[in-house]
Design a protein around this motif. Structure first.
Motif, PDB file in Angstrom:
ATOM      1  N   MET A  38       0.741  -1.324   0.119  1.00 20.32           N
ATOM      2  CA  MET A  38      -0.039   0.006  -0.037  1.00 20.32           C
ATOM      3  C   MET A  38       0.955   1.317  -0.128  1.00 20.32           C
ATOM      4  O   MET A  38       0.654   2.299  -0.882  1.00 20.32           O
ATOM      5  CB  MET A  38      -1.130  -0.087   1.180  1.00 20.32           C
ATOM      6  CG  MET A  38      -2.027  -1.152   1.067  1.00 20.32           C
ATOM      7  SD  MET A  38      -3.201  -0.828  -0.165  1.00 20.32           S
ATOM      8  CE  MET A  38      -3.997   0.732   0.628  1.00 20.32           C
ATOM      9  N   TRP A  39       1.829   1.175   0.737  1.00 17.73           N
ATOM     10  CA  TRP A  39       2.916   2.378   0.749  1.00 17.73           C
ATOM     11  C   TRP A  39       3.594   2.786  -0.160  1.00 17.73           C
ATOM     12  O   TRP A  39       3.605   3.827  -0.938  1.00 17.73           O
ATOM     13  CB  TRP A  39       3.408   2.337   1.932  1.00 17.73           C
ATOM     14  CG  TRP A  39       4.506   3.608   2.401  1.00 17.73           C
ATOM     15  CD1 TRP A  39       5.745   3.603   2.121  1.00 17.73           C
ATOM     16  CD2 TRP A  39       4.040   4.741   2.907  1.00 17.73           C
ATOM     17  NE1 TRP A  39       6.236   4.989   2.539  1.00 17.73           N
ATOM     18  CE2 TRP A  39       5.176   5.568   2.971  1.00 17.73           C
ATOM     19  CE3 TRP A  39       2.936   5.010   3.378  1.00 17.73           C
ATOM     20  CZ2 TRP A  39       4.989   7.012   3.424  1.00 17.73           C
ATOM     21  CZ3 TRP A  39       2.585   6.447   3.918  1.00 17.73           C
ATOM     22  CH2 TRP A  39       3.758   7.358   3.923  1.00 17.73           C
ATOM     23  N   ASN A  94      -4.655   5.202   2.464  1.00 17.87           N
ATOM     24  CA  ASN A  94      -3.265   5.593   2.396  1.00 17.87           C
ATOM     25  C   ASN A  94      -2.963   7.061   3.259  1.00 17.87           C
ATOM     26  O   ASN A  94      -2.210   7.485   3.891  1.00 17.87           O
ATOM     27  CB  ASN A  94      -2.595   5.559   1.114  1.00 17.87           C
ATOM     28  CG  ASN A  94      -1.652   4.470   1.104  1.00 17.87           C
ATOM     29  OD1 ASN A  94      -1.364   3.763   1.827  1.00 17.87           O
ATOM     30  ND2 ASN A  94      -0.848   4.574  -0.230  1.00 17.87           N
ATOM     31  N   GLU A  95      -4.271   8.067   2.797  1.00 17.76           N
ATOM     32  CA  GLU A  95      -4.245   9.338   3.570  1.00 17.76           C
ATOM     33  C   GLU A  95      -4.291   9.243   5.008  1.00 17.76           C
ATOM     34  O   GLU A  95      -3.697   9.942   5.783  1.00 17.76           O
ATOM     35  CB  GLU A  95      -5.434  10.079   2.938  1.00 17.76           C
ATOM     36  CG  GLU A  95      -5.345  10.532   1.558  1.00 17.76           C
ATOM     37  CD  GLU A  95      -4.080  11.606   1.281  1.00 17.76           C
ATOM     38  OE1 GLU A  95      -4.301  12.556   2.267  1.00 17.76           O
ATOM     39  OE2 GLU A  95      -3.200  11.388   0.292  1.00 17.76           O
ATOM     40  N   THR A  96      -4.957   8.255   5.498  1.00 12.90           N
ATOM     41  CA  THR A  96      -5.128   7.967   6.975  1.00 12.90           C
ATOM     42  C   THR A  96      -3.810   7.617   7.536  1.00 12.90           C
ATOM     43  O   THR A  96      -3.476   7.857   8.694  1.00 12.90           O
ATOM     44  CB  THR A  96      -5.980   6.814   7.256  1.00 12.90           C
ATOM     45  OG1 THR A  96      -5.654   5.644   6.908  1.00 12.90           O
ATOM     46  CG2 THR A  96      -7.531   7.248   6.889  1.00 12.90           C
ATOM     47  N   PHE A  97      -2.798   7.057   6.620  1.00 11.33           N
ATOM     48  CA  PHE A  97      -1.494   6.683   7.082  1.00 11.33           C
ATOM     49  C   PHE A  97      -0.515   7.793   7.503  1.00 11.33           C
ATOM     50  O   PHE A  97       0.547   7.864   8.180  1.00 11.33           O
ATOM     51  CB  PHE A  97      -0.648   5.768   6.300  1.00 11.33           C
ATOM     52  CG  PHE A  97      -1.442   4.362   6.051  1.00 11.33           C
ATOM     53  CD1 PHE A  97      -2.234   3.797   7.059  1.00 11.33           C
ATOM     54  CD2 PHE A  97      -1.174   3.660   4.594  1.00 11.33           C
ATOM     55  CE1 PHE A  97      -2.811   2.454   6.792  1.00 11.33           C
ATOM     56  CE2 PHE A  97      -1.537   2.655   4.595  1.00 11.33           C
ATOM     57  CZ  PHE A  97      -2.452   1.883   5.795  1.00 11.33           C
ATOM     58  N   LEU A  98      -0.788   8.905   6.787  1.00 12.00           N
ATOM     59  CA  LEU A  98      -0.097  10.343   6.700  1.00 12.00           C
ATOM     60  C   LEU A  98       0.358  10.665   8.154  1.00 12.00           C
ATOM     61  O   LEU A  98       1.538  10.978   8.536  1.00 12.00           O
ATOM     62  CB  LEU A  98      -0.339  11.284   5.961  1.00 12.00           C
ATOM     63  CG  LEU A  98      -0.334  10.862   4.581  1.00 12.00           C
ATOM     64  CD1 LEU A  98      -0.768  11.882   3.433  1.00 12.00           C
ATOM     65  CD2 LEU A  98       1.105  10.661   3.956  1.00 12.00           C
ATOM     66  N   PRO A  99      -0.632  10.603   9.185  1.00 14.64           N
ATOM     67  CA  PRO A  99      -0.120  11.426  10.366  1.00 14.64           C
ATOM     68  C   PRO A  99       0.417  10.214  11.050  1.00 14.64           C
ATOM     69  O   PRO A  99       1.485  10.670  12.022  1.00 14.64           O
ATOM     70  CB  PRO A  99      -1.699  11.625  11.003  1.00 14.64           C
ATOM     71  CG  PRO A  99      -2.705  11.887   9.858  1.00 14.64           C
ATOM     72  CD  PRO A  99      -2.049  10.810   8.934  1.00 14.64           C
ATOM     73  N   PHE A 103       4.406  10.918  12.752  1.00 13.64           N
ATOM     74  CA  PHE A 103       4.796  10.863  13.848  1.00 13.64           C
ATOM     75  C   PHE A 103       6.038   9.664  13.864  1.00 13.64           C
ATOM     76  O   PHE A 103       6.699   9.817  14.774  1.00 13.64           O
ATOM     77  CB  PHE A 103       3.462   9.942  14.660  1.00 13.64           C
ATOM     78  CG  PHE A 103       3.772   9.296  16.014  1.00 13.64           C
ATOM     79  CD1 PHE A 103       3.792  10.433  17.228  1.00 13.64           C
ATOM     80  CD2 PHE A 103       4.237   8.247  16.264  1.00 13.64           C
ATOM     81  CE1 PHE A 103       4.104  10.037  18.418  1.00 13.64           C
ATOM     82  CE2 PHE A 103       4.743   7.743  17.504  1.00 13.64           C
ATOM     83  CZ  PHE A 103       4.499   8.607  18.652  1.00 13.64           C
ATOM     84  N   ALA A 104       5.930   8.797  13.138  1.00 19.29           N
ATOM     85  CA  ALA A 104       7.025   7.858  13.072  1.00 19.29           C
ATOM     86  C   ALA A 104       8.387   8.523  12.722  1.00 19.29           C
ATOM     87  O   ALA A 104       9.159   8.136  13.416  1.00 19.29           O
ATOM     88  CB  ALA A 104       6.698   6.702  12.202  1.00 19.29           C
ATOM     89  N   GLU A 105       8.435   9.392  11.946  1.00 21.51           N
ATOM     90  CA  GLU A 105       9.444  10.241  11.542  1.00 21.51           C
ATOM     91  C   GLU A 105      10.028  11.023  12.670  1.00 21.51           C
ATOM     92  O   GLU A 105      11.025  10.754  13.117  1.00 21.51           O
ATOM     93  CB  GLU A 105       9.343  11.176  10.341  1.00 21.51           C
ATOM     94  CG  GLU A 105       9.061  10.433   9.093  1.00 21.51           C
ATOM     95  CD  GLU A 105      10.313   9.862   8.400  1.00 21.51           C
ATOM     96  OE1 GLU A 105      11.265  10.307   8.559  1.00 21.51           O
ATOM     97  OE2 GLU A 105       9.927   8.834   7.993  1.00 21.51           O
TER      98      GLU A 105
END
Length: 113
Positions: A38-39, A94-99, A103-105
């Motif tokens: 997906m990413w 995928n848009e929901t993964f951006l926050p 955070f992970a960064e």
């Protein structure tokens, strides 16, 4: 309380007896390479070979299984000549993964800094 004969049953989901939608989605995305696929498709379509390369040479068998599952779930599609790409539903996911990505960064810098 017994279920009546002929009632529809939700599909079995690992880790959940209820088959609730969130559990079904987390089950699908928790399978090996599903999130990575997906990413990797976030910026556009990729052929199965390019996708495999982007996914650190995942085994062809596992890759095809995940691609089939993600297609069946309506998250990716096979575009004629362009390889695999996200559907509108997949783009929304995928848009929901951006926050979480942001955070992970930040988290990663904190852990290594």
């Amino acid at each position: 309380m017994r279920k009546q004969a002929g009632t529809t049953r939700k599909p079995a989901v690992r880790g959940s007896r209820t088959g609730r939608p969130i559990m079904a989605l987390l089950d699908l995305l928790g399978r090996r390479w599903a999130l990575r696929i997906m990413w990797e498709l976030r910026e556009g379509s990729l052929t199965s070979r390019a996708l495999r390369t982007a996914c650190d040479e995942a085994s062809p068998t596992v890759m095809q299984t995940r691609l089939s599952e993600l297609r069946e779930a309506g998250l990716i599609e096979l575009a004629q000549g362009d390889g695999y790409g996200l559907t509108e539903l997949g783009k929304e996911l995928n848009e929901t993964f951006l926050p979480l990505h942001r955070f992970a960064e930040r988290w990663s810098k904190q852990m290594t800094g």
